[in-house]
Design a protein around this motif. Structure first.
Motif, PDB file in Angstrom:
ATOM      1  N   GLU A   1       0.850  -1.124  -0.042  1.00 22.22           N
ATOM      2  CA  GLU A   1       0.095  -0.042  -0.021  1.00 22.22           C
ATOM      3  C   GLU A   1       0.832   1.251   0.005  1.00 22.22           C
ATOM      4  O   GLU A   1       0.289   2.503  -0.693  1.00 22.22           O
ATOM      5  CB  GLU A   1      -0.957   0.007   1.053  1.00 22.22           C
ATOM      6  CG  GLU A   1      -1.952  -1.096   1.034  1.00 22.22           C
ATOM      7  CD  GLU A   1      -2.832  -1.304   2.360  1.00 22.22           C
ATOM      8  OE1 GLU A   1      -2.735  -0.338   3.439  1.00 22.22           O
ATOM      9  OE2 GLU A   1      -3.375  -2.367   2.605  1.00 22.22           O
ATOM     10  N   ASP A   2       2.057   1.059   0.696  1.00 17.12           N
ATOM     11  CA  ASP A   2       2.938   2.591   0.755  1.00 17.12           C
ATOM     12  C   ASP A   2       3.323   2.931  -0.444  1.00 17.12           C
ATOM     13  O   ASP A   2       3.434   4.003  -1.067  1.00 17.12           O
ATOM     14  CB  ASP A   2       3.905   2.299   1.895  1.00 17.12           C
ATOM     15  CG  ASP A   2       3.488   2.199   3.014  1.00 17.12           C
ATOM     16  OD1 ASP A   2       2.437   2.556   3.621  1.00 17.12           O
ATOM     17  OD2 ASP A   2       4.104   1.740   4.015  1.00 17.12           O
ATOM     18  N   GLU A   3       3.811   1.742  -1.395  1.00 20.55           N
ATOM     19  CA  GLU A   3       4.558   1.985  -2.721  1.00 20.55           C
ATOM     20  C   GLU A   3       3.492   2.461  -3.446  1.00 20.55           C
ATOM     21  O   GLU A   3       3.668   3.418  -4.474  1.00 20.55           O
ATOM     22  CB  GLU A   3       4.854   0.792  -3.291  1.00 20.55           C
ATOM     23  CG  GLU A   3       6.318   0.022  -2.512  1.00 20.55           C
ATOM     24  CD  GLU A   3       6.614  -0.982  -3.041  1.00 20.55           C
ATOM     25  OE1 GLU A   3       6.060  -1.911  -3.727  1.00 20.55           O
ATOM     26  OE2 GLU A   3       8.028  -1.309  -2.814  1.00 20.55           O
ATOM     27  N   VAL A   4       2.314   1.896  -3.551  1.00 23.91           N
ATOM     28  CA  VAL A   4       1.023   2.333  -4.279  1.00 23.91           C
ATOM     29  C   VAL A   4       0.788   4.031  -4.286  1.00 23.91           C
ATOM     30  O   VAL A   4       0.433   4.550  -5.242  1.00 23.91           O
ATOM     31  CB  VAL A   4      -0.163   1.559  -4.152  1.00 23.91           C
ATOM     32  CG1 VAL A   4      -1.445   2.131  -4.927  1.00 23.91           C
ATOM     33  CG2 VAL A   4      -0.013   0.013  -4.819  1.00 23.91           C
ATOM     34  N   ALA A   5       0.717   4.293  -2.625  1.00 27.85           N
ATOM     35  CA  ALA A   5       0.472   5.547  -2.364  1.00 27.85           C
ATOM     36  C   ALA A   5       1.565   6.561  -2.933  1.00 27.85           C
ATOM     37  O   ALA A   5       1.075   7.597  -3.509  1.00 27.85           O
ATOM     38  CB  ALA A   5       0.252   5.610  -0.792  1.00 27.85           C
ATOM     39  N   PHE A   6       2.708   6.062  -2.763  1.00 30.29           N
ATOM     40  CA  PHE A   6       3.790   6.948  -3.141  1.00 30.29           C
ATOM     41  C   PHE A   6       4.072   7.209  -4.671  1.00 30.29           C
ATOM     42  O   PHE A   6       3.993   8.468  -5.176  1.00 30.29           O
ATOM     43  CB  PHE A   6       5.040   6.214  -2.707  1.00 30.29           C
ATOM     44  CG  PHE A   6       6.523   7.052  -3.151  1.00 30.29           C
ATOM     45  CD1 PHE A   6       6.581   8.280  -2.331  1.00 30.29           C
ATOM     46  CD2 PHE A   6       7.374   6.515  -4.132  1.00 30.29           C
ATOM     47  CE1 PHE A   6       7.874   8.928  -2.795  1.00 30.29           C
ATOM     48  CE2 PHE A   6       8.174   7.224  -4.451  1.00 30.29           C
ATOM     49  CZ  PHE A   6       8.614   8.343  -3.974  1.00 30.29           C
ATOM     50  N   LYS A   7       3.664   6.114  -5.580  1.00 31.07           N
ATOM     51  CA  LYS A   7       3.524   6.299  -6.939  1.00 31.07           C
ATOM     52  C   LYS A   7       2.376   7.137  -7.450  1.00 31.07           C
ATOM     53  O   LYS A   7       2.543   7.845  -8.418  1.00 31.07           O
ATOM     54  CB  LYS A   7       3.214   4.883  -7.586  1.00 31.07           C
ATOM     55  CG  LYS A   7       4.200   4.095  -7.394  1.00 31.07           C
ATOM     56  CD  LYS A   7       5.206   4.082  -8.673  1.00 31.07           C
ATOM     57  CE  LYS A   7       6.238   2.843  -8.548  1.00 31.07           C
ATOM     58  NZ  LYS A   7       7.085   2.824  -9.437  1.00 31.07           N
ATOM     59  N   GLN A   8       1.277   7.068  -6.721  1.00 32.70           N
ATOM     60  CA  GLN A   8      -0.098   7.886  -6.986  1.00 32.70           C
ATOM     61  C   GLN A   8       0.397   9.486  -6.708  1.00 32.70           C
ATOM     62  O   GLN A   8       0.143  10.305  -7.230  1.00 32.70           O
ATOM     63  CB  GLN A   8      -1.217   7.574  -6.108  1.00 32.70           C
ATOM     64  CG  GLN A   8      -2.596   8.356  -6.303  1.00 32.70           C
ATOM     65  CD  GLN A   8      -3.071   8.025  -7.697  1.00 32.70           C
ATOM     66  OE1 GLN A   8      -2.838   7.057  -8.376  1.00 32.70           O
ATOM     67  NE2 GLN A   8      -3.878   9.069  -8.270  1.00 32.70           N
TER      68      GLN A   8
END
Length: 64
Positions: free
Chosen positions: A24-31
């Motif tokens: 989830e952290d990586e997805v949020a960072f990419k977004q």
């Protein structure tokens, strides 16, 4: 010596990278990065539409 031996040797192909699962952290960072890039693009278009900030510098007026 044959013609095939000369020149640079081609490197071996690297194995394909495994598709890793993103948490989830990586997805949020990419977004967040995508949103920041869109904002920067919008700012660039607004800034370029107005023209140069300073019209100054040395003005050439010809003969006086």
């Amino acid at each position: 010596m044959s013609g095939r031996e000369g020149g640079k040797k081609k490197p071996l192909k690297a194995p394909k990278k495994q598709c890793k699962e993103m948490d989830e952290d990586e997805v949020a960072f990419k977004q967040k990065q995508k949103e920041e890039q869109k904002a920067m693009e919008a700012m660039k278009t607004r800034a370029s539409a107005k023209g140069p900030l300073s019209g100054g510098g040395i003005k050439k007026s010809g003969k006086k």
